[in-house]
Design an enzyme around this catalytic site. Structure first.
Site, PDB file in Angstrom:
ATOM      1  N   CYS A  42       0.855  -1.183   0.000  1.00 47.98           N
ATOM      2  CA  CYS A  42       0.000   0.000   0.000  1.00 47.98           C
ATOM      3  C   CYS A  42       0.896   1.241   0.000  1.00 47.98           C
ATOM      4  O   CYS A  42       2.078   1.180   0.349  1.00 47.98           O
ATOM      5  CB  CYS A  42      -0.966   0.004   1.177  1.00 47.98           C
ATOM      6  SG  CYS A  42      -0.216   0.323   2.769  1.00 47.98           S
ATOM      7  N   HIS A  43       0.297   2.329  -0.387  1.00 47.69           N
ATOM      8  CA  HIS A  43       1.067   3.559  -0.554  1.00 47.69           C
ATOM      9  C   HIS A  43       1.827   3.944   0.718  1.00 47.69           C
ATOM     10  O   HIS A  43       3.019   4.253   0.676  1.00 47.69           O
ATOM     11  CB  HIS A  43       0.120   4.686  -0.968  1.00 47.69           C
ATOM     12  CG  HIS A  43       0.776   6.010  -1.035  1.00 47.69           C
ATOM     13  ND1 HIS A  43       1.360   6.478  -2.185  1.00 47.69           N
ATOM     14  CD2 HIS A  43       0.996   6.952  -0.092  1.00 47.69           C
ATOM     15  CE1 HIS A  43       1.899   7.652  -1.937  1.00 47.69           C
ATOM     16  NE2 HIS A  43       1.683   7.972  -0.680  1.00 47.69           N
TER      17      HIS A  43
END
Lengths: 111, 355
Positions: free
Chosen positions: A68-69
């Protein structure tokens, strides 16, 4: 003197063990309350969270996985991080003291 | 070495794509690409392969290198291409051939490797690595960490411009082994001022290109997947093994103060652009996503001398498709299966390759 009172388990995404004070961020308006070394707690990925992350000592995200970012950026910046702890943005409160283990994925709340 | 069996290439392709797709987050900012791009994905794919054909890239490494600027540009669209071909009901043996054509391009852009090797991402030949690392390094660890902070920030900044299409800004490669045994990781950030996509935005005096090179202790244990995601699977922090770093612009090493200034400038833009996107309507985001998607092949359309922009007809199909919802899922995950394993089987077209 603090004692461990509650433990949560999440997905470790950025290694390191860190003890610090929680700041829960729900909107960009909350950025101003982050002080250097705080443990920031967010719901999910948004590019804007990187800005307070630059000041933070560690990251906790309610959602997300290893790619995830927020996890990617935490690894880049070099702050320990755990993601995927259900409802953590509502469980933790500003000022809570925690120990986060970015290798094991454990989060201890201290009282 | 490069005469690897074609079937094995297809098997490796499936594994390579399945890892980043399977491990990625279910929530993407501002939305998952697949949820908005599905009505026009097949059109994108048809255009893409038609334009590769028109450009005459097959069998010509130099042409591939002129039409694309890096392997990640191709890798990060790979699952969309396969999904689009499946959407279009293309014969499975034809899909296999198209994947092989795709891998030919990646090989040309990736120093003749079609696939990343044991987590490394080697774009440069060894002889070119030392030429790249000729500028003054920040040996002070605190200063070097600021350079890494800027890299993390630029990853976020790229998202505010290109959403999930990080490859339009970021190309990371390494870790290259240096003569002294240390490792070098090179991060290149390009297209930092995409005025063609966001004509309303004020990019001020931000640079259009930055390169950040970090030198790490030889015990560094990080690698990349093919989508350019940096991993430290064994818990090794790249920052703790950081020895030095440099940030360059126009082949000039930036000072510590200049790095701090860039962190401040890009932070302000990240906040502004994030708010801008988060206040857009769903239909505007879908339209912008489509624009970004087509922008992914801008270098190819520039090469053959046509516009990169999607036609108005595509936007009409997009709007209609979004109203109707998806007709089918290109990749169906069986319940209870490991997602990465399931994706490997879904993306593996090796059995359909005609001999």
């Amino acid at each position: 003197m603090f004692e461990k009172t509650r433990q949560f388990k999440g997905l470790p995404v950025s290694s390191g063990i860190y003890e610090g004070v929680v700041k829960v961020l729900k909107t960009t308006a909350d950025f101003g309350k982050v002080e250097v070394g705080d443990v920031i707690v967010v719901y999910a990925s948004s590019p804007a969270w990187t800005v307070p992350l630059l000041k933070a000592g560690a990251l906790i995200a309610e959602m997300g996985g290893i790619l995830c970012h927020t996890a990617i950026v935490a690894r880049e910046i070099g702050v320990p991080g755990i993601v995927n702890i259900e409802n953590i943005t509502n469980i933790l409160k500003d000022g809570d003291r925690v120990i986060l283990n970015g290798e094991e994925g454990t989060l201890d709340v201290l009282d | 070495m490069y005469l690897i069996d074609k079937k094995q290439q297809l098997i490796d392709f499936a594994k390579a794509v399945a890892i980043p797709v399977g491990l990625t987050d279910s929530i993407k900012w501002p939305v998952r690409a697949g949820t908005v791009i599905f009505p026009v994905r097949n059109i994108f794919v048809k255009e893409f392969f038609s334009q590769i054909n028109e450009a005459g890239l097959h069998g010509n490494q130099n042409k591939w290198r002129e039409a694309f600027y890096g392997p990640t540009q191709l890798w990060r669209m790979s699952h969309h291409l396969v999904n689009g071909l499946v959407d279009e009901d293309v014969d499975q043996s034809d899909i296999a051939e198209k994947i092989l054509l795709f891998l030919e391009g990646i090989s040309a852009l990736n120093n003749n490797h079609y696939f990343e090797h044991i987590g490394k991402h080697f774009i440069l030949a060894d002889s070119d690595v030392s030429k790249t690392i000729t500028v003054d390094m920040h040996d002070n660890k605190k200063e070097a960490r600021k350079a890494l902070m800027l890299a993390g920030l630029l990853w976020s900044y790229s998202e505010t411009n290109y959403f999930v299409a990080h490859e339009l800004t970021c190309e990371y490669h390494g870790a290259y082994t240096l003569p002294d045994g240390n490792f070098a990781v090179i991060r290149e950030f390009m297209n930092l001022r995409p005025i063609e996509l966001w004509s309303n935005r004020d990019y001020g005096s931000l640079p259009d290109f930055l390169r950040i090179i970090t030198i790490h202790d030889s015990s560094l244990n990080i690698g990349f997947d093919v989508y350019n995601n940096l991993f430290d699977e064994k818990g090794t922090m790249a920052t703790s093994l950081l020895k030095s770093a440099v940030c360059t612009s126009d082949n000039r090493s930036l000072s510590y103060d200049e790095i701090l200034s860039l962190i401040s400038s890009f932070s302000a833009k990240v906040e502004t652009f994030t708010v801008e996107v988060e206040t857009m309507s769903n239909s505007d985001i879908a339209r912008k996503y489509t624009e970004v998607f087509w922008y992914r092949k801008k270098s190819l359309t520039d090469y053959i001398g046509i516009t990169w922009k999607p036609s108005e007809e595509i936007y009409k199909i997009l709007e209609k498709g979004l109203e109707q919802g998806p007709k089918k899922k290109a990749i169906v995950i069986s319940s209870g299966n490991n997602l990465v394993d399931e994706l490997i089987s879904q993306y593996d077209f090796s059995v359909h390759l005609k001999t």
